[in-house]
Design a protein around this motif. Structure first.
Motif, mmCIF file in Angstrom:
data_model
loop_
_atom_site.group_PDB
_atom_site.id
_atom_site.type_symbol
_atom_site.label_atom_id
_atom_site.label_comp_id
_atom_site.label_asym_id
_atom_site.label_seq_id
_atom_site.Cartn_x
_atom_site.Cartn_y
_atom_site.Cartn_z
ATOM 1 N N MET A 1 -1.562 8.040 15.332
ATOM 2 C CA MET A 1 -0.343 7.235 15.268
ATOM 3 C C MET A 1 -0.631 5.911 14.578
ATOM 4 S SD MET A 1 1.235 7.839 19.078
ATOM 5 C CE MET A 1 2.630 6.776 18.698
ATOM 6 N N GLU A 2 0.417 5.327 14.018
ATOM 7 C CA GLU A 2 0.236 4.021 13.401
ATOM 8 C C GLU A 2 0.087 2.969 14.486
ATOM 9 O OE1 GLU A 2 4.637 3.803 14.219
ATOM 10 O OE2 GLU A 2 3.134 5.350 13.829
ATOM 11 N N THR A 3 -0.459 1.840 14.125
ATOM 12 C CA THR A 3 -0.656 0.751 15.076
ATOM 13 C C THR A 3 0.210 -0.422 14.677
ATOM 14 O OG1 THR A 3 -2.947 1.438 15.436
ATOM 15 C CG2 THR A 3 -2.346 -0.780 16.131
ATOM 16 N N ILE A 4 1.085 -0.818 15.564
ATOM 17 C CA ILE A 4 1.886 -2.011 15.323
ATOM 18 C C ILE A 4 1.050 -3.204 15.763
ATOM 19 C CG2 ILE A 4 3.977 -3.269 15.927
ATOM 20 C CD1 ILE A 4 5.377 -0.628 16.317
ATOM 21 N N LYS A 5 0.564 -3.945 14.803
ATOM 22 C CA LYS A 5 -0.376 -5.023 15.088
ATOM 23 C C LYS A 5 0.324 -6.290 15.565
ATOM 24 C CE LYS A 5 -4.182 -4.768 14.306
ATOM 25 N NZ LYS A 5 -5.335 -4.290 15.103
ATOM 26 N N GLN B 1 8.754 -3.047 3.091
ATOM 27 C CA GLN B 1 10.044 -2.344 3.079
ATOM 28 C C GLN B 1 10.944 -2.984 4.129
ATOM 29 O OE1 GLN B 1 10.741 1.761 4.725
ATOM 30 N NE2 GLN B 1 10.919 2.262 2.542
ATOM 31 N N LYS B 2 11.906 -3.742 3.640
ATOM 32 C CA LYS B 2 12.827 -4.458 4.523
ATOM 33 C C LYS B 2 12.043 -5.347 5.486
ATOM 34 C CE LYS B 2 16.375 -0.934 3.987
ATOM 35 N NZ LYS B 2 17.264 0.056 4.626
ATOM 36 N N ASN B 3 12.116 -5.085 6.803
ATOM 37 C CA ASN B 3 11.438 -5.943 7.773
ATOM 38 C C ASN B 3 10.111 -5.354 8.239
ATOM 39 O OD1 ASN B 3 13.480 -7.791 7.619
ATOM 40 N ND2 ASN B 3 14.484 -7.170 9.517
ATOM 41 N N HIS B 4 9.498 -4.532 7.407
ATOM 42 C CA HIS B 4 8.223 -3.923 7.772
ATOM 43 C C HIS B 4 7.158 -4.295 6.743
ATOM 44 C CE1 HIS B 4 11.144 -1.276 9.893
ATOM 45 N NE2 HIS B 4 10.216 -1.334 10.843
ATOM 46 N N PHE B 5 6.011 -4.616 7.276
ATOM 47 C CA PHE B 5 4.854 -4.964 6.441
ATOM 48 C C PHE B 5 3.746 -3.962 6.778
ATOM 49 C CE2 PHE B 5 0.857 -7.208 5.653
ATOM 50 C CZ PHE B 5 1.060 -7.739 4.395
ATOM 51 N N PHE B 6 3.394 -3.096 5.804
ATOM 52 C CA PHE B 6 2.424 -2.034 6.034
ATOM 53 C C PHE B 6 1.096 -2.391 5.366
ATOM 54 C CE2 PHE B 6 6.627 -0.111 5.953
ATOM 55 C CZ PHE B 6 6.628 0.703 7.072
ATOM 56 N N THR B 7 0.011 -2.071 6.068
ATOM 57 C CA THR B 7 -1.320 -2.153 5.468
ATOM 58 C C THR B 7 -2.010 -0.814 5.660
ATOM 59 O OG1 THR B 7 -2.274 -3.037 7.531
ATOM 60 C CG2 THR B 7 -1.571 -4.623 5.852
ATOM 61 N N PHE B 8 -2.664 -0.345 4.592
ATOM 62 C CA PHE B 8 -3.398 0.920 4.625
ATOM 63 C C PHE B 8 -4.870 0.607 4.353
ATOM 64 C CE2 PHE B 8 0.949 1.869 3.668
ATOM 65 C CZ PHE B 8 1.218 3.100 4.240
ATOM 66 N N THR B 9 -5.699 0.808 5.362
ATOM 67 C CA THR B 9 -7.109 0.472 5.238
ATOM 68 C C THR B 9 -7.981 1.636 5.688
ATOM 69 O OG1 THR B 9 -7.122 -0.513 7.460
ATOM 70 C CG2 THR B 9 -6.702 -1.994 5.603
ATOM 71 N N SER B 10 -9.263 1.569 5.318
ATOM 72 C CA SER B 10 -10.243 2.580 5.714
ATOM 73 C C SER B 10 -11.304 1.916 6.591
ATOM 74 C CB SER B 10 -10.880 3.215 4.477
ATOM 75 O OG SER B 10 -11.569 2.224 3.722
ATOM 76 N N ASP C 1 -5.542 7.290 -2.502
ATOM 77 C CA ASP C 1 -6.534 7.401 -3.573
ATOM 78 C C ASP C 1 -7.591 6.310 -3.419
ATOM 79 O OD1 ASP C 1 -7.993 7.808 -5.834
ATOM 80 O OD2 ASP C 1 -6.304 7.672 -7.236
ATOM 81 N N LYS C 2 -8.830 6.724 -3.113
ATOM 82 C CA LYS C 2 -9.919 5.773 -2.912
ATOM 83 C C LYS C 2 -10.360 5.097 -4.205
ATOM 84 C CE LYS C 2 -11.814 8.210 1.099
ATOM 85 N NZ LYS C 2 -13.014 8.855 1.674
ATOM 86 N N ASN C 3 -9.997 5.697 -5.334
ATOM 87 C CA ASN C 3 -10.397 5.140 -6.634
ATOM 88 C C ASN C 3 -9.217 4.532 -7.391
ATOM 89 O OD1 ASN C 3 -13.152 6.049 -6.397
ATOM 90 N ND2 ASN C 3 -12.413 8.113 -6.810
ATOM 91 N N GLU C 4 -8.135 4.282 -6.684
ATOM 92 C CA GLU C 4 -6.946 3.735 -7.333
ATOM 93 C C GLU C 4 -7.220 2.321 -7.850
ATOM 94 O OE1 GLU C 4 -3.725 3.605 -9.168
ATOM 95 O OE2 GLU C 4 -3.935 5.371 -7.868
ATOM 96 N N ARG C 5 -6.781 2.051 -9.058
ATOM 97 C CA ARG C 5 -6.942 0.706 -9.613
ATOM 98 C C ARG C 5 -5.879 -0.208 -9.026
ATOM 99 N NH1 ARG C 5 -3.025 -0.272 -13.384
ATOM 100 N NH2 ARG C 5 -1.869 1.536 -14.156
ATOM 101 N N ALA C 6 -6.089 -1.498 -9.174
ATOM 102 C CA ALA C 6 -5.104 -2.467 -8.707
ATOM 103 C C ALA C 6 -3.786 -2.258 -9.449
ATOM 104 C CB ALA C 6 -5.622 -3.883 -8.916
ATOM 105 N N ARG C 7 -2.708 -2.186 -8.695
ATOM 106 C CA ARG C 7 -1.411 -1.935 -9.306
ATOM 107 C C ARG C 7 -0.305 -2.468 -8.418
ATOM 108 N NH1 ARG C 7 -1.153 3.661 -10.754
ATOM 109 N NH2 ARG C 7 0.995 3.223 -11.369
ATOM 110 N N ASP D 1 -4.402 3.733 9.437
ATOM 111 C CA ASP D 1 -5.784 4.129 9.164
ATOM 112 C C ASP D 1 -5.767 5.315 8.209
ATOM 113 O OD1 ASP D 1 -8.430 4.778 9.113
ATOM 114 O OD2 ASP D 1 -8.668 4.982 11.280
ATOM 115 N N LEU D 2 -6.295 5.114 7.007
ATOM 116 C CA LEU D 2 -6.277 6.172 5.994
ATOM 117 C C LEU D 2 -7.171 7.354 6.353
ATOM 118 C CD1 LEU D 2 -6.368 4.005 2.736
ATOM 119 C CD2 LEU D 2 -4.433 5.285 3.655
ATOM 120 N N GLU D 3 -8.082 7.151 7.274
ATOM 121 C CA GLU D 3 -8.978 8.229 7.658
ATOM 122 C C GLU D 3 -8.373 9.121 8.750
ATOM 123 O OE1 GLU D 3 -12.760 6.586 8.555
ATOM 124 O OE2 GLU D 3 -13.022 5.678 6.569
ATOM 125 N N ARG D 4 -7.139 8.849 9.095
ATOM 126 C CA ARG D 4 -6.410 9.692 10.059
ATOM 127 C C ARG D 4 -5.163 10.236 9.362
ATOM 128 N NH1 ARG D 4 -5.353 5.983 15.077
ATOM 129 N NH2 ARG D 4 -4.487 7.950 15.876
#
Length: 302
Positions: free
Chosen positions: A1-5, A87-96, A45-51, A19-22
């Motif tokens: 599940m996602e974690t609301i920090k 997205q609107k009132n949500h701030f998402f972070t995707f980390t490993s 994508d672990k090799n994605e360039r900055a975009r 968590d990208l590993e889940r």
């Protein structure tokens, strides 16, 4: 599940950490918040360039930014992409596992200013990430100065390989920093930028300044290291040339006695070489010709 920090700001903005590993957590977030599938692919994508991407229909902003890792790999610093979505009132972070230390940075930013907007949080986080490159560049410079002093005392393969590792590490850092800088420059062209508040735009400009400072520092470090490597390459080539000159000179000199002794060693009558002191004459002739050739060639080399 996602974690609301955290839930911050008077707009009740929710920070959702993924968590990208889940994979199950990523899929749940995608379906629950109806995130764009292509954006999710960028995050995975672990090799994605900055975009940076913006979907005006869903008003979703995607930012993939290069983050320096805390631990070295193969004796040099490397980076890894982290993904932000707004997205609107949500701030998402995707980390490993290697980039999840970003969460502590964001927590610190929110604790210092709990009333900031999601865009302010994004820009201050980008500022903090760019700032983390600077100590790494300074460490590379310190290591380069230490190696330079050691190599001046004695050149060894181990020291030259260490210098090569610094060059490789700078390539990784330089590429990541330049991509980040280009990303920030292109972000201004997106539609959402015009709707930012004056404070958010100021924070964005601060992030650009910090990123450009990192670019300038890495460029200087790369130029100095390249000049240093070129200098040592030239010195090694010159030393090799000097060695080859000496070997060539001695090979020519040593050829003279072989020719003379071979000539006088023939089993035929040779004028002036008849007596018990003949060997002295032959040695004298070898020394005389060898000395003359040595002086002649040495003056031309000099």
């Amino acid at each position: 599940m996602e974690t609301i920090k955290a839930v911050f700001s008077d707009q009740n903005i929710t920070w959702v950490s993924v968590d990208l590993e889940r994979p199950a957590s990523v899929l749940e977030v995608k379906e629950k918040y109806r995130l764009d599938e292509e954006f999710i692919k960028y995050a995975l994508d672990k090799n994605e360039r900055a975009r940076v991407e913006y979907d005006p229909l869903t008003e979703t902003l995607l930012v993939v930014y290069n983050l320096p890792l805390q631990e070295k790999e193969d004796n040099y610093f490397v980076t890894s992409p982290v993904t932000f979505m707004i997205q609107k009132n949500h701030f998402f972070t995707f980390t490993s596992a290697t980039t999840n230390y970003l969460e502590s940075m964001i927590e610190k930013i929110i604790s210092n200013d709990p009333d900031l907007s999601q865009f302010s949080l994004l820009f201050e986080t980008i500022f903090a990430i760019s700032d983390r490159f600077i100590p790494l560049i300074e460490e590379v410079n310190d290591e380069r100065n230490r190696l330079n002093k050691d190599i001046k005392q004695k050149v060894s393969n181990k020291k030259l390989l260490a210098l090569s590792d610094l060059s490789v590490g700078l390539v990784y850092l330089s590429t990541a920093i330049r991509q980040n800088s280009v990303l920030l420059a292109s972000l201004k062209a997106l539609k959402f930028y015009r709707n930012l508040t004056a404070e958010e735009k100021e924070q964005f400009e601060d992030a650009i300044i910090e990123a450009n400072q990192a670019v300038a520092m890495i460029q200087l470090a790369s130029d100095v290291l390249k000049q240093l490597s070129d200098t040592y390459n030239n010195l090694l080539n010159n030393n090799l040339n000097d060695t080859m000159k000496v070997l060539t000179l001695w090979s020519i000199i040593l050829t003279v006695p072989a020719i003379i002794t071979g000539y006088f060693g023939m089993n035929i009558a040779i004028p002036y070489i008849d007596g018990s002191d003949s060997w002295i004459k032959i040695i004298g002739l070898c020394v005389l010709l060898s000395g003359w050739i040595f002086l002649f060639i040495w003056r031309r080399i000099k």
